[in-house]
Scaffold this motif. Structure first.
Motif, mmCIF file in Angstrom:
data_model
loop_
_atom_site.group_PDB
_atom_site.id
_atom_site.type_symbol
_atom_site.label_atom_id
_atom_site.label_comp_id
_atom_site.label_asym_id
_atom_site.label_seq_id
_atom_site.Cartn_x
_atom_site.Cartn_y
_atom_site.Cartn_z
ATOM 1 N N THR A 340 -4.047 -1.940 3.380
ATOM 2 C CA THR A 340 -2.933 -1.621 2.403
ATOM 3 C C THR A 340 -1.974 -2.248 2.787
ATOM 4 O O THR A 340 -1.212 -2.758 2.075
ATOM 5 C CB THR A 340 -3.034 0.097 2.577
ATOM 6 O OG1 THR A 340 -4.206 0.685 2.081
ATOM 7 C CG2 THR A 340 -1.903 0.404 1.699
ATOM 8 N N ARG A 341 -1.723 -2.268 3.967
ATOM 9 C CA ARG A 341 -0.355 -3.101 4.408
ATOM 10 C C ARG A 341 -0.302 -4.685 3.876
ATOM 11 O O ARG A 341 0.689 -5.050 3.368
ATOM 12 C CB ARG A 341 -0.374 -3.295 5.914
ATOM 13 C CG ARG A 341 0.159 -1.773 6.406
ATOM 14 C CD ARG A 341 0.359 -1.986 8.201
ATOM 15 N NE ARG A 341 0.454 -0.678 8.724
ATOM 16 C CZ ARG A 341 -0.575 0.033 9.390
ATOM 17 N NH1 ARG A 341 -1.691 -0.539 9.455
ATOM 18 N NH2 ARG A 341 -0.359 1.318 9.866
ATOM 19 N N ALA A 343 -2.025 -5.892 1.470
ATOM 20 C CA ALA A 343 -1.995 -5.746 -0.059
ATOM 21 C C ALA A 343 -0.737 -5.487 -0.771
ATOM 22 O O ALA A 343 -0.188 -6.063 -1.731
ATOM 23 C CB ALA A 343 -2.968 -4.607 -0.541
ATOM 24 N N ASP A 344 0.143 -4.851 -0.024
ATOM 25 C CA ASP A 344 1.691 -4.366 -0.153
ATOM 26 C C ASP A 344 2.721 -5.502 0.218
ATOM 27 O O ASP A 344 3.878 -5.142 0.230
ATOM 28 C CB ASP A 344 1.976 -3.076 0.181
ATOM 29 C CG ASP A 344 1.317 -1.878 -0.392
ATOM 30 O OD1 ASP A 344 0.542 -2.108 -1.509
ATOM 31 O OD2 ASP A 344 1.154 -0.624 0.207
ATOM 32 N N HIS A 346 3.085 -6.284 3.638
ATOM 33 C CA HIS A 346 3.699 -6.100 4.680
ATOM 34 C C HIS A 346 2.866 -6.480 5.951
ATOM 35 O O HIS A 346 1.687 -7.053 5.906
ATOM 36 C CB HIS A 346 3.551 -4.448 4.887
ATOM 37 C CG HIS A 346 4.652 -3.747 3.929
ATOM 38 N ND1 HIS A 346 5.790 -4.170 3.694
ATOM 39 C CD2 HIS A 346 4.314 -3.038 3.201
ATOM 40 C CE1 HIS A 346 6.450 -3.275 2.625
ATOM 41 N NE2 HIS A 346 5.270 -2.487 2.408
#
Length: 454
Positions: A340-341, A343-344, A346
């Motif tokens: 998720t990080r 993909a965002d 980050h």
């Protein structure tokens, strides 16, 4: 008729060797009789101190800065040699000839005008790692900043110890009669001296292993503690309602893995021994993942490697594209949170460890972390994950790549290690190529073995 074999007594043999040694030394030209070449001068200087600045290049690096850099290298006890030369210095076979003149196994860095390059014996630092280090400082124009940055990064990753000659004093003059006699005595005692060198090298490697293991122990103990805390938080009772044989088997495997990891770490004597510890922890975390799936009625998880960024995150759930600073993109296994990080946009939660130069990602913290990572990710997967990183570069050599259970992370390699006086006994391929290509290629044409440029 039997041939008569005449044997000499030990005193006679020693006397003969002594006479031969004195003959060679006494008939050798006096130091002032033949003009020294520039590289001979540099070689003698580097046997006394790790930094040499040509008088014609003194504007690049002041005497005070050179002395500070030398102290930095000596305090790290590593065989790193730094040379600063004027821009018009010849580059043909520079590294090969410099290595021959110095005669010491190590890493050689040369600043020539505003250009910079380095070479190393592969037992000290693999060629790929040398290229990566050189590339990381190529854009720096200031000599002091460039050489300091290169030194700091190289000292963190190279092997071996400083040569014994550093710190000794000498008048730089001719050879006295006393020195000749002393040298001859050394020749006579060559057998004993060779044995002493072997013992010293063995002790040095053992000391390196102990130091690396103690640093690694901190990280492994953190891993074991984190897994133990997972077990403590686990709300599962083998005799409780809803528990079946499969769940109990998963739980038992996790407990066994925890105990095995503690036992193996307690008996570890070398960095290579750590691989078994992290293999056990990886297996234990997968057992917990299976247990969780059974309890929640989900399909059993696929056996995947742990999260690349921090194995404590547990088994990965997918592969994601990641690119290390200055490296190429590659697919790495990631946990759900790091997926998720990324993909965002980050940064992932990277496992950092303590080094002499502050906190660094484990793949940038030295060769001892090879076995640690190998236990988590296995020999077949790891090279692709770490390509372009310093640890990955080290693993790309035969000593690391042949067998990741014993070869990579092994501090007991055969042959000369850093700081050993090996004379001309070195692999010319380590020092071939041209200047300015970071360990291959050319500054001004050429390449290959001894015939390449700088």
């Amino acid at each position: 008729m039997k041939a008569v074999v005449r044997t000499r007594s030990l005193p006679a043999l020693l006397a003969a060797v002594l006479l031969a040694a004195l003959s060679v030394l006494l008939w050798a030209p006096a130091p002032g009789a033949v003009a020294d070449s520039d590289l001979s001068t540099i070689g003698r200087a580097l046997r006394q101190s790790p930094v040499y600045v040509d008088p014609a290049a003194s504007a690049q690096l002041s005497a005070a800065d050179a002395d500070a850099l030398a102290k930095r290298i000596k305090s790290a006890d590593k065989p790193l040699f730094v040379v600063v030369l004027p821009a018009n210095h010849p580059t043909d076979k520079l590294f090969v000839d410099l290595r021959t003149a110095t005669g010491i196994t190590g890493l050689y860095a040369v600043r020539l005008g505003d250009r910079f390059d380095a070479r190393a014996d592969h037992t000290v630092l693999p060629n790929t790692a040398v290229r990566n280090l050189v590339t990381s400082v190529q854009g720096e124009r200031d000599a002091k900043a460039q050489l300091t940055d290169f030194t700091d990064r190289a000292l963190l990753n190279m092997r071996g110890s400083a040569p014994s000659g550093w710190g000794s004093t000498g008048n730089g003059g001719g050879v006295s009669t006393t020195a000749l006699i002393t040298t001859a005595a050394v020749v006579v005692a060559g057998g004993a001296g060779a044995y002493a060198v072997v013992r010293r090298g063995r002790r040095r490697r053992e000391e390196e292993q102990r130091a690396a293991l103690e640093r690694l122990r901190v990280v492994v103990d953190e891993d074991i503690t984190a897994f133990g805390e997972e077990l403590d938080r686990l709300d599962f009772h083998p005799a409780g309602a809803g528990a079946d044989d499969a769940m109990r088997a998963d739980y038992e495997r996790a407990l066994d893995a925890y105990e095995q990891a503690k036992s193996l770490m307690g008996s570890a004597r070398r960095p290579e021994d750590v691989r078994g510890v992290t293999e056990a922890l990886e297996d234990g975390r997968f057992s917990l993942a299976q247990l969780a799936a059974r309890r929640e009625g989900r399909p059993l998880p696929e056996r995947r490697p742990p999260c690349f960024f921090d194995p404590r995150h547990g088994p990965s759930v997918a592969d994601a594209t990641w690119m290390p600073p200055g490296g190429a993109p590659r697919e790495v296994p990631v946990c759900a949170a790091d997926r998720t990080r990324l993909a965002d946009g980050h940064d992932p939660m990277v496992r950092e460890v303590d080094t002499d130069y502050g906190r660094r990602p484990y793949w940038d913290a030295g060769p001892a972390y090879g076995p640690w990572a190998g236990g988590y990710f296995g020999g077949g997967l790891l090279p692709g994950l770490l390509v372009g990183t310093l640890l990955g570069s080290m693993m790309a050599t035969p000593s690391y790549g042949a067998d990741y259970g014993t070869g990579y992370g092994d501090f007991g390699a055969d042959g000369y290690t850093g700081g050993d006086v090996s004379g001309a006994d070195f692999d010319p391929g380590d020092f071939g190529g041209g200047f300015g290509d970071g360990g291959g290629g050319d500054f001004g044409g050429g390449g290959g073995d001894f015939g390449g440029g700088f």
